[in-house]
Design a protein around this motif. Sequence first.
Motif, PDB file in Angstrom:
ATOM      1  N   ASN A  77      -6.010   1.423  -3.907  1.00  0.00           N
ATOM      2  CA  ASN A  77      -6.334   2.550  -2.592  1.00  0.00           C
ATOM      3  C   ASN A  77      -5.014   2.741  -2.029  1.00  0.00           C
ATOM      4  OD1 ASN A  77      -9.196   2.786  -3.326  1.00  0.00           O
ATOM      5  ND2 ASN A  77      -9.393   1.044  -1.915  1.00  0.00           N
ATOM      6  N   GLY A  78      -3.933   2.336  -2.439  1.00  0.00           N
ATOM      7  CA  GLY A  78      -2.526   2.762  -1.772  1.00  0.00           C
ATOM      8  C   GLY A  78      -2.097   4.019  -2.474  1.00  0.00           C
ATOM      9  N   ASP A  79      -0.660   4.491  -2.280  1.00  0.00           N
ATOM     10  CA  ASP A  79      -0.159   5.391  -3.052  1.00  0.00           C
ATOM     11  C   ASP A  79       1.288   4.658  -3.611  1.00  0.00           C
ATOM     12  OD1 ASP A  79       1.872   5.346  -0.924  1.00  0.00           O
ATOM     13  OD2 ASP A  79       1.025   6.711   0.096  1.00  0.00           O
TER      14      ASP A  79
ATOM     15  N   SER B  37       0.807  -1.282  -0.079  1.00  0.00           N
ATOM     16  CA  SER B  37       0.120   0.151  -0.007  1.00  0.00           C
ATOM     17  C   SER B  37       0.740   1.227  -0.020  1.00  0.00           C
ATOM     18  CB  SER B  37      -0.978   0.000   1.180  1.00  0.00           C
ATOM     19  OG  SER B  37      -1.969  -0.656   0.942  1.00  0.00           O
TER      20      SER B  37
ATOM     21  N   THR C 113      -4.166   0.902   4.705  1.00  0.00           N
ATOM     22  CA  THR C 113      -5.532   0.987   3.758  1.00  0.00           C
ATOM     23  C   THR C 113      -5.273  -0.186   3.029  1.00  0.00           C
ATOM     24  OG1 THR C 113      -5.299   3.281   3.826  1.00  0.00           O
ATOM     25  CG2 THR C 113      -6.408   2.146   1.885  1.00  0.00           C
TER      26      THR C 113
ATOM     27  N   TYR D 188       3.006   4.255   1.501  1.00  0.00           N
ATOM     28  CA  TYR D 188       3.027   4.959   2.570  1.00  0.00           C
ATOM     29  C   TYR D 188       1.665   4.597   3.532  1.00  0.00           C
ATOM     30  CZ  TYR D 188       7.052   7.545   1.379  1.00  0.00           C
ATOM     31  OH  TYR D 188       8.177   7.941   1.034  1.00  0.00           O
ATOM     32  N   LYS D 189       0.671   4.348   2.903  1.00  0.00           N
ATOM     33  CA  LYS D 189      -0.745   4.278   3.528  1.00  0.00           C
ATOM     34  C   LYS D 189      -0.887   2.533   3.775  1.00  0.00           C
ATOM     35  CE  LYS D 189      -4.127   6.019   0.951  1.00  0.00           C
ATOM     36  NZ  LYS D 189      -5.055   6.447   0.109  1.00  0.00           N
ATOM     37  N   SER D 190      -0.214   2.304   4.746  1.00  0.00           N
ATOM     38  CA  SER D 190      -0.036   0.899   5.080  1.00  0.00           C
ATOM     39  C   SER D 190      -1.107   0.274   5.851  1.00  0.00           C
ATOM     40  CB  SER D 190       1.345   0.586   5.887  1.00  0.00           C
ATOM     41  OG  SER D 190       1.154   1.568   7.307  1.00  0.00           O
TER      42      SER D 190
END
Length: 327
Positions: A162-164, A136, A142, A138-140
């Motif tokens: 939906n991650g970055d 994901s 999500t 940095y959006k760990s």
Amino acid sequence: MRITNSMIFNQNVVQLNTLQSSLAITQQEVSTSKKDLTGQNATLASQVMNIQQMQDINTQYTNNRVSARTSLQLVDGSLQNAANVLTSLSTLVVRAQNGTLGDSDRSAIGGQVQADLTQLLTIANSTDGAGNYIFSGYKSGTLPFVQQTPANAAGNVTYNYNGDQGQTSVEVSQGQQMPTSVAGSSVFGASGSTNIFSQLSALATTLNSPIAGYQSPNLTAAQNAAMTSAQQSAQYAQDLTTASAAISQTLANVTNANVKVGDNEQQLNSLDTLGANLTISYQQMMSSTGGINEVEAITELNQQNLALMAAEKSFAQVSNLSLFNYI
């Protein structure tokens, strides 16, 4: 000069205190393997402090590398599993492109594609031991790949990322940040709903559809309605080719990512060797500057202990103090 009992008593007390103080210092040195620098040269004490600080930093980097290696091994294993699934999918598409197969044969292959899609999705949405999603960015926290409801305009099930695009990292040596994750967008070709999962979903739909009257999941309802029988057959073949290309590209992405992870793991091994050598160097510096010779220190400790016991016995005999009768 007249020597009194009081003078003898005070002299013995001073001697006992000196012996006890020396014994305590030696005990501290033996337990810590460090010299007692109290009252020593300020420069020497500063050197010892600097060496210890350097070793503390080296130890922290060692611990950071342990953490980085754990993360990379998890990513490495997930990428290898993904490569195995993609290889299986590539084989299935080749089988499906056999023009002699009937609709039931292609439908069976479609079922296998759907099973591989589910397995690949599970890998892409896997977590580490702390529940963080490893693809994901940095959006760990999500969930990276999510099935969209309802289906798109063509009636096809799609998946969104939906991650970055970020990569978590850990400082593993002075000024060196080591990436410890891989963004799902770079591995699974994610850009909105354009990713390997949406494409595999479309492939499963294609294989479960009869060629006669074929309705492509990659076209709108109007486009499908406008196709002739010959165009339907051509579109069917085109959809299989498109899926095959997507699988091959994703497999290449996974392989490239896996190579980079392997390179990072090798770098950690080299840095561990360097860190171990630094530890030895710092220990040698500490020993020559503020360390102790353990054999000599233990010998001195035993001698001081014997000296203290002898002094106490002598003091008891000379002063005839009843307290020493119970020691």
